[in-house]
Design a protein around this motif. Structure first.
Motif, mmCIF file in Angstrom:
data_model
loop_
_atom_site.group_PDB
_atom_site.id
_atom_site.type_symbol
_atom_site.label_atom_id
_atom_site.label_comp_id
_atom_site.label_asym_id
_atom_site.label_seq_id
_atom_site.Cartn_x
_atom_site.Cartn_y
_atom_site.Cartn_z
ATOM 1 N N ARG A 141 0.841 -1.217 0.000
ATOM 2 C CA ARG A 141 0.000 0.000 0.000
ATOM 3 C C ARG A 141 0.870 1.259 0.000
ATOM 4 O O ARG A 141 0.538 2.258 -0.634
ATOM 5 C CB ARG A 141 -0.912 -0.002 1.225
ATOM 6 C CG ARG A 141 -1.984 -1.062 1.188
ATOM 7 C CD ARG A 141 -3.107 -0.704 0.218
ATOM 8 N NE ARG A 141 -3.873 -1.884 -0.152
ATOM 9 C CZ ARG A 141 -3.671 -2.603 -1.231
ATOM 10 N NH1 ARG A 141 -2.712 -2.273 -2.078
ATOM 11 N NH2 ARG A 141 -4.413 -3.652 -1.511
ATOM 12 N N LEU A 142 1.990 1.215 0.729
ATOM 13 C CA LEU A 142 2.896 2.371 0.743
ATOM 14 C C LEU A 142 3.459 2.634 -0.649
ATOM 15 O O LEU A 142 3.553 3.789 -1.081
ATOM 16 C CB LEU A 142 4.049 2.135 1.727
ATOM 17 C CG LEU A 142 3.721 2.221 3.226
ATOM 18 C CD1 LEU A 142 4.924 1.806 4.062
ATOM 19 C CD2 LEU A 142 3.293 3.627 3.618
ATOM 20 N N GLN A 143 3.820 1.555 -1.358
ATOM 21 C CA GLN A 143 4.354 1.701 -2.725
ATOM 22 C C GLN A 143 3.361 2.435 -3.621
ATOM 23 O O GLN A 143 3.744 3.252 -4.451
ATOM 24 C CB GLN A 143 4.667 0.322 -3.323
ATOM 25 C CG GLN A 143 5.814 -0.413 -2.648
ATOM 26 C CD GLN A 143 7.183 0.127 -3.052
ATOM 27 O OE1 GLN A 143 7.293 0.985 -3.907
ATOM 28 N NE2 GLN A 143 8.221 -0.368 -2.396
ATOM 29 N N GLU A 144 2.071 2.118 -3.432
ATOM 30 C CA GLU A 144 1.034 2.760 -4.261
ATOM 31 C C GLU A 144 0.918 4.253 -3.965
ATOM 32 O O GLU A 144 0.536 5.029 -4.830
ATOM 33 C CB GLU A 144 -0.325 2.081 -4.015
ATOM 34 C CG GLU A 144 -0.385 0.639 -4.518
ATOM 35 C CD GLU A 144 -1.638 -0.079 -4.043
ATOM 36 O OE1 GLU A 144 -2.479 0.576 -3.363
ATOM 37 O OE2 GLU A 144 -1.781 -1.278 -4.335
ATOM 38 N N LYS A 145 1.221 4.644 -2.726
ATOM 39 C CA LYS A 145 1.050 6.046 -2.317
ATOM 40 C C LYS A 145 2.317 6.878 -2.482
ATOM 41 O O LYS A 145 2.293 8.097 -2.277
ATOM 42 C CB LYS A 145 0.608 6.110 -0.840
ATOM 43 C CG LYS A 145 -0.665 5.343 -0.521
ATOM 44 C CD LYS A 145 -1.880 5.989 -1.152
ATOM 45 C CE LYS A 145 -3.157 5.261 -0.754
ATOM 46 N NZ LYS A 145 -4.335 5.802 -1.449
ATOM 47 N N TYR A 146 3.433 6.237 -2.839
ATOM 48 C CA TYR A 146 4.709 6.950 -2.863
ATOM 49 C C TYR A 146 4.728 8.115 -3.846
ATOM 50 O O TYR A 146 5.338 9.148 -3.579
ATOM 51 C CB TYR A 146 5.861 5.981 -3.178
ATOM 52 C CG TYR A 146 6.397 5.259 -1.960
ATOM 53 C CD1 TYR A 146 6.200 5.764 -0.678
ATOM 54 C CD2 TYR A 146 7.109 4.067 -2.089
ATOM 55 C CE1 TYR A 146 6.686 5.101 0.423
ATOM 56 C CE2 TYR A 146 7.603 3.401 -0.980
ATOM 57 C CZ TYR A 146 7.386 3.924 0.286
ATOM 58 O OH TYR A 146 7.866 3.272 1.381
ATOM 59 N N SER A 147 4.078 7.966 -5.010
ATOM 60 C CA SER A 147 4.122 9.047 -6.006
ATOM 61 C C SER A 147 3.454 10.309 -5.466
ATOM 62 O O SER A 147 3.974 11.418 -5.609
ATOM 63 C CB SER A 147 3.455 8.597 -7.307
ATOM 64 O OG SER A 147 2.144 8.163 -7.065
ATOM 65 N N VAL A 148 2.287 10.130 -4.823
ATOM 66 C CA VAL A 148 1.587 11.288 -4.235
ATOM 67 C C VAL A 148 2.392 11.820 -3.053
ATOM 68 O O VAL A 148 2.558 13.046 -2.900
ATOM 69 C CB VAL A 148 0.168 10.879 -3.767
ATOM 70 C CG1 VAL A 148 -0.553 12.059 -3.134
ATOM 71 C CG2 VAL A 148 -0.641 10.322 -4.925
ATOM 72 N N ALA A 149 2.900 10.903 -2.222
ATOM 73 C CA ALA A 149 3.635 11.319 -1.031
ATOM 74 C C ALA A 149 4.906 12.085 -1.396
ATOM 75 O O ALA A 149 5.311 13.007 -0.689
ATOM 76 C CB ALA A 149 3.990 10.091 -0.189
ATOM 77 N N GLU A 150 5.533 11.716 -2.526
ATOM 78 C CA GLU A 150 6.760 12.400 -2.935
ATOM 79 C C GLU A 150 6.486 13.849 -3.319
ATOM 80 O O GLU A 150 7.296 14.738 -3.045
ATOM 81 C CB GLU A 150 7.406 11.648 -4.101
ATOM 82 C CG GLU A 150 8.836 12.056 -4.330
ATOM 83 C CD GLU A 150 9.704 10.924 -4.870
ATOM 84 O OE1 GLU A 150 10.773 11.258 -5.377
ATOM 85 O OE2 GLU A 150 9.305 9.754 -4.801
ATOM 86 N N GLU A 151 5.343 14.091 -3.937
ATOM 87 C CA GLU A 151 4.974 15.475 -4.284
ATOM 88 C C GLU A 151 4.787 16.309 -3.022
ATOM 89 O O GLU A 151 5.240 17.455 -2.943
ATOM 90 C CB GLU A 151 3.693 15.485 -5.124
ATOM 91 C CG GLU A 151 3.869 14.884 -6.518
ATOM 92 C CD GLU A 151 2.564 14.842 -7.283
ATOM 93 O OE1 GLU A 151 1.596 15.508 -6.855
ATOM 94 O OE2 GLU A 151 2.496 14.130 -8.297
ATOM 95 N N ARG A 210 8.687 11.371 2.569
ATOM 96 C CA ARG A 210 7.877 10.517 1.687
ATOM 97 C C ARG A 210 7.277 9.364 2.483
ATOM 98 O O ARG A 210 6.085 9.061 2.356
ATOM 99 C CB ARG A 210 8.747 9.975 0.552
ATOM 100 C CG ARG A 210 7.966 9.154 -0.456
ATOM 101 C CD ARG A 210 8.879 8.519 -1.483
ATOM 102 N NE ARG A 210 9.692 7.455 -0.884
ATOM 103 C CZ ARG A 210 10.426 6.608 -1.591
ATOM 104 N NH1 ARG A 210 10.488 6.700 -2.903
ATOM 105 N NH2 ARG A 210 11.126 5.671 -0.990
ATOM 106 N N GLU A 211 8.096 8.745 3.329
ATOM 107 C CA GLU A 211 7.611 7.622 4.150
ATOM 108 C C GLU A 211 6.530 8.099 5.106
ATOM 109 O O GLU A 211 5.498 7.445 5.295
ATOM 110 C CB GLU A 211 8.791 7.033 4.918
ATOM 111 C CG GLU A 211 8.605 5.611 5.406
ATOM 112 C CD GLU A 211 8.563 4.585 4.285
ATOM 113 O OE1 GLU A 211 7.810 3.609 4.430
ATOM 114 O OE2 GLU A 211 9.243 4.761 3.255
ATOM 115 N N GLN A 212 6.767 9.267 5.700
ATOM 116 C CA GLN A 212 5.834 9.819 6.678
ATOM 117 C C GLN A 212 4.493 10.159 6.042
ATOM 118 O O GLN A 212 3.427 9.837 6.585
ATOM 119 C CB GLN A 212 6.472 11.082 7.274
ATOM 120 C CG GLN A 212 5.850 11.568 8.557
ATOM 121 C CD GLN A 212 6.706 12.658 9.176
ATOM 122 O OE1 GLN A 212 7.755 12.376 9.747
ATOM 123 N NE2 GLN A 212 6.289 13.898 9.065
#
Length: 478
Positions: free
Chosen positions: A118-128, A260-262
């Motif tokens: 699930r984290l992998q799926e959210k990484y692109s948004v989280a990176e922004e 990004r992780e946070q």
């Protein structure tokens, strides 16, 4: 559906062949069992519940690849997988790990896998979001002073606002000086746009910035005697109190990873992750029980500290048969978990296990002793071959070591004969021989002038000439 389950049995065996030499029957059994999990998932719900996995019992001396097969499966697959040692468990009533803990470990593994997915799926948004926070840290916006109505400070403003500002800062601007908020805001936006471009171009990666991160709670666990009942004291009031933050000074490239992780953690729904992980553990979980022969109570193997081996078997039986185990995430059914048992069975035999447990491992696979040819392949063929490992280790200090074919043959012969004439410890014998062979080179490397060393048959024989001959080669090792 996981990647591994979409692989055909031949593809699974081919993947295992990269790391494990021989043992084709064991690889084939594991590959078919995994493929059957995939086939079962394609069936209608009514029939799917009726089909239970056929557990596997692998028998063979130590060092022939039983545990290695399990390790490689764990790396290959996304499905929950745990490896446990049967010797760690004790019968109910004794101090030690109870057998239910293997299922709890499986659930923890499932939670970890599902959460990571699930984290992998959210990484692109989280990176922004992380990039925006980095820009905010480099070019902070103008913050208004915290004041209540009438400009009078409240009793907690000092704490919430980070301290009183000086009187000079609190003074109102003179009537002659006019503020231009739009102009200042425009300058900030322009500066941020430049920083944003520099971030994209990778020009700021080593610049230090100060960011705000969540403070990890201290793990004060209160163990109530049951592994599923431990309480984290720090989390009892966790939802009532706001999460603590702390300032941290790091490089931009490290700040991006942390933020990004946070942010990804904030975007995922943990209730959904838990529900999905429990289902994944129940339907696709695999538990590898190693050293299962050590809890067999027959064959006169009763000496030493014997915490009722038969009692441990009786405790393991309901888990393998299918039961409900309570975990801190909720109850878990073990009916469709695949169990793979493994043991040397050099003292006891599979028939020394209680009959009910024998019946729960219908597929028996006997792993073969390693031959001299197998030792040669182990030294040279796998992607992590032993000779490759030692060569790369020595190359880090500028020493190139070359093994001739006859040297490899000689090392394999030594390993094979030693196993035949003394204790058979399988491929682990090669580790001891290789360490002894390269010991002087490794020790003298800093002062060595040679940049290339050739190891041939004569070199190998010279190393062991005082301690080895065909009939009595057990004196130089173990």
């Amino acid at each position: 559906m996981t990647t591994l389950y979409n692989m055909t049995p031949k593809e699974i065996v081919k993947e295992l062949d990269k790391y494990i030499i021989g043992q084709d029957s064991a690889k084939k059994s594991v590959a078919v069992a995994l493929r059957n999990r995939y086939r079962r998932n394609l069936l209608p719900d009514e029939m799917r519940e009726e089909i239970t996995p056929k557990n596997i019992l692998m028998m063979g001396p130590t060092g022939v690849g039983k545990t290695e097969i399990a390790r490689r499966l764990a790396k290959l697959m996304d499905a929950p997988f745990v490896k446990v040692e049967a010797t760690k468990f004790t019968e109910v009533g004794y101090v030690g790990r109870d057998v239910d803990s293997m299922v709890r470990d499986l659930v923890e593994a499932s939670i970890r896998i599902t959460k990571q997915k699930r984290l992998q799926e959210k990484y692109s948004v989280a990176e922004e979001i992380a990039d925006e926070k980095i820009i905010e840290a480099i070019i902070p916006g103008k913050k208004k002073p915290a004041q209540n109505a009438g400009g009078v400070r409240g009793p907690f403003d000092f704490i919430l606002g980070g301290g009183f500002q000086s009187n000079q800062n609190q003074q109102k601007p003179e009537s002659g000086a006019k503020e231009d908020p739009n102009g200042e805001k425009g300058d900030i936006e322009l500066a941020r746009e430049q920083v944003r471009q520099q971030l994209k171009d990778g020009l700021l990666e080593d610049q230090y910035i100060e960011i705000e991160v969540n403070e990890s709670p201290k793990g004060n666990n209160l163990d109530l005697g049951n592994e599923s009942m431990s309480i984290n004291i720090g989390n009892i009031f966790g939802d009532m109190m706001p999460q603590k933050k702390k300032r941290k000074k790091v490089r931009v490239k490290d700040a991006r990873k942390i933020l990004r992780e946070q942010e990804a953690q904030n975007l995922i729904d943990m209730d959904q992750v838990t529900a999905e992980a429990l289902d994944n553990a129940e339907q696709n979980g695999i538990i590898f029980i190693d050293e299962i022969d050590k809890i067999a109570s027959g064959g006169g193997y009763r000496s030493g500290a014997d915490v009722s081996r038969e009692g441990v078997q009786r405790d393991i039986l309901p888990i393998v048969e299918g039961s409900v185990v309570n975990t801190k995430y909720g109850p878990v059914k073990t009916d469709h978990v695949l169990f793979i048992g493994a043991g040397a069975f050099h003292i006891s035999k599979p028939t020394d296990l209680i009959p009910e447990l024998q019946g729960r491992f219908p597929i028996r696979v006997e792993l073969e002793n390693l031959t001299k040819e197998a030792f040669v392949q182990i030294l040279t063929v796998p992607e992590n071959a032993l000779i490759k490992q030692h060569k790369m280790l020595l190359e880090t200090e500028g020493i190139k070591v070359t093994f001739t074919d006859d040297a490899v043959e000689e090392i394999a012969t030594m390993a094979f004969l030693t196993n035949e004439q003394t204790e058979n410890i399988g491929a682990r014998r090669l580790h001891t021989i290789m360490e002894k062979l390269l010991e002087d080179i490794s020790f003298n490397i800093p002062e060595m002038e040679q940049e290339e060393i050739i190891i041939d048959k004569e070199y190998v024989n010279d190393k062991f000439i005082d301690r080895i001959h065909a009939d009595d080669i057990d004196k130089y090792i173990l």
